[in-house]
Design a protein around this motif. Structure first.
Motif, mmCIF file in Angstrom:
data_model
loop_
_atom_site.group_PDB
_atom_site.id
_atom_site.type_symbol
_atom_site.label_atom_id
_atom_site.label_comp_id
_atom_site.label_asym_id
_atom_site.label_seq_id
_atom_site.Cartn_x
_atom_site.Cartn_y
_atom_site.Cartn_z
ATOM 1 N N GLY A 6 3.525 10.184 -7.074
ATOM 2 C CA GLY A 6 4.485 10.496 -8.137
ATOM 3 C C GLY A 6 3.790 10.789 -9.456
ATOM 4 O O GLY A 6 4.187 11.697 -10.185
ATOM 5 N N GLY A 7 2.740 10.029 -9.764
ATOM 6 C CA GLY A 7 1.976 10.294 -10.981
ATOM 7 C C GLY A 7 1.288 11.644 -10.939
ATOM 8 O O GLY A 7 1.222 12.353 -11.939
ATOM 9 N N PHE A 8 0.779 12.015 -9.770
ATOM 10 C CA PHE A 8 0.148 13.320 -9.623
ATOM 11 C C PHE A 8 1.157 14.443 -9.824
ATOM 12 O O PHE A 8 0.881 15.419 -10.536
ATOM 13 C CB PHE A 8 -0.507 13.431 -8.254
ATOM 14 N N TYR A 9 2.323 14.325 -9.217
ATOM 15 C CA TYR A 9 3.352 15.351 -9.397
ATOM 16 C C TYR A 9 3.836 15.407 -10.843
ATOM 17 O O TYR A 9 4.164 16.468 -11.356
ATOM 18 C CB TYR A 9 4.533 15.129 -8.451
ATOM 19 N N TRP A 10 3.878 14.257 -11.515
ATOM 20 C CA TRP A 10 4.274 14.220 -12.922
ATOM 21 C C TRP A 10 3.273 14.984 -13.783
ATOM 22 O O TRP A 10 3.663 15.737 -14.673
ATOM 23 C CB TRP A 10 4.389 12.768 -13.371
ATOM 24 N N THR A 11 1.975 14.801 -13.521
ATOM 25 C CA THR A 11 0.975 15.541 -14.289
ATOM 26 C C THR A 11 1.026 17.035 -13.969
ATOM 27 O O THR A 11 0.789 17.853 -14.851
ATOM 28 C CB THR A 11 -0.447 15.004 -14.032
ATOM 29 N N LEU A 12 1.327 17.385 -12.740
ATOM 30 C CA LEU A 12 1.490 18.808 -12.405
ATOM 31 C C LEU A 12 2.666 19.411 -13.167
ATOM 32 O O LEU A 12 2.582 20.526 -13.683
ATOM 33 C CB LEU A 12 1.733 18.978 -10.907
ATOM 34 N N SER A 60 0.822 -1.207 0.000
ATOM 35 C CA SER A 60 0.000 0.000 0.000
ATOM 36 C C SER A 60 0.860 1.263 0.000
ATOM 37 O O SER A 60 0.510 2.258 -0.636
ATOM 38 C CB SER A 60 -0.955 -0.002 1.189
ATOM 39 N N LEU A 61 1.981 1.232 0.680
ATOM 40 C CA LEU A 61 2.883 2.384 0.665
ATOM 41 C C LEU A 61 3.474 2.607 -0.728
ATOM 42 O O LEU A 61 3.570 3.751 -1.191
ATOM 43 C CB LEU A 61 3.996 2.207 1.695
ATOM 44 N N VAL A 62 3.858 1.541 -1.394
ATOM 45 C CA VAL A 62 4.419 1.663 -2.738
ATOM 46 C C VAL A 62 3.358 2.189 -3.699
ATOM 47 O O VAL A 62 3.637 3.089 -4.514
ATOM 48 C CB VAL A 62 4.991 0.307 -3.215
ATOM 49 N N LEU A 63 2.141 1.665 -3.625
ATOM 50 C CA LEU A 63 1.081 2.138 -4.511
ATOM 51 C C LEU A 63 0.729 3.602 -4.235
ATOM 52 O O LEU A 63 0.467 4.368 -5.160
ATOM 53 C CB LEU A 63 -0.162 1.258 -4.364
ATOM 54 N N GLY A 64 0.730 3.995 -2.975
ATOM 55 C CA GLY A 64 0.484 5.392 -2.633
ATOM 56 C C GLY A 64 1.555 6.315 -3.174
ATOM 57 O O GLY A 64 1.273 7.396 -3.683
ATOM 58 N N LEU A 65 2.809 5.886 -3.066
ATOM 59 C CA LEU A 65 3.910 6.692 -3.599
ATOM 60 C C LEU A 65 3.864 6.760 -5.122
ATOM 61 O O LEU A 65 4.194 7.798 -5.705
ATOM 62 C CB LEU A 65 5.258 6.139 -3.127
ATOM 63 N N LEU A 66 3.443 5.676 -5.772
ATOM 64 C CA LEU A 66 3.287 5.712 -7.225
ATOM 65 C C LEU A 66 2.185 6.691 -7.635
ATOM 66 O O LEU A 66 2.338 7.441 -8.599
ATOM 67 C CB LEU A 66 2.960 4.321 -7.760
ATOM 68 N N GLY A 67 1.085 6.694 -6.901
ATOM 69 C CA GLY A 67 0.007 7.634 -7.191
ATOM 70 C C GLY A 67 0.439 9.069 -6.972
ATOM 71 O O GLY A 67 0.125 9.960 -7.766
#
Length: 52
Positions: free
Chosen positions: A20-26, A11-18
């Motif tokens: 990271g994806g949000f910051y990438w779109t920003l 769950s921690l890895v999936l949260g960090l991936l999410g």
């Protein structure tokens, strides 16, 4: 209790991936024009009928 040892890191890895994806779109500027879509919908350039 052994299951928690597996689920918590996953769950921690999936949260960090999410996150990271949000910051990438920003960073790519995907949220630059939030009002553009709403104004485009109200324009009369497009109609609901298919072209014949």
């Amino acid at each position: 209790m052994d299951v928690l040892g597996i689920l918590i890191p996953i769950s921690l890895v999936l949260g960090l991936l999410g996150l990271g994806g949000f910051y990438w779109t920003l960073k790519r500027g995907m949220y630059e024009d939030p009002e553009g879509d709403s104004r485009r919908i109200l324009q009369g350039d497009y109609d609901d009928k298919p072209k014949s």
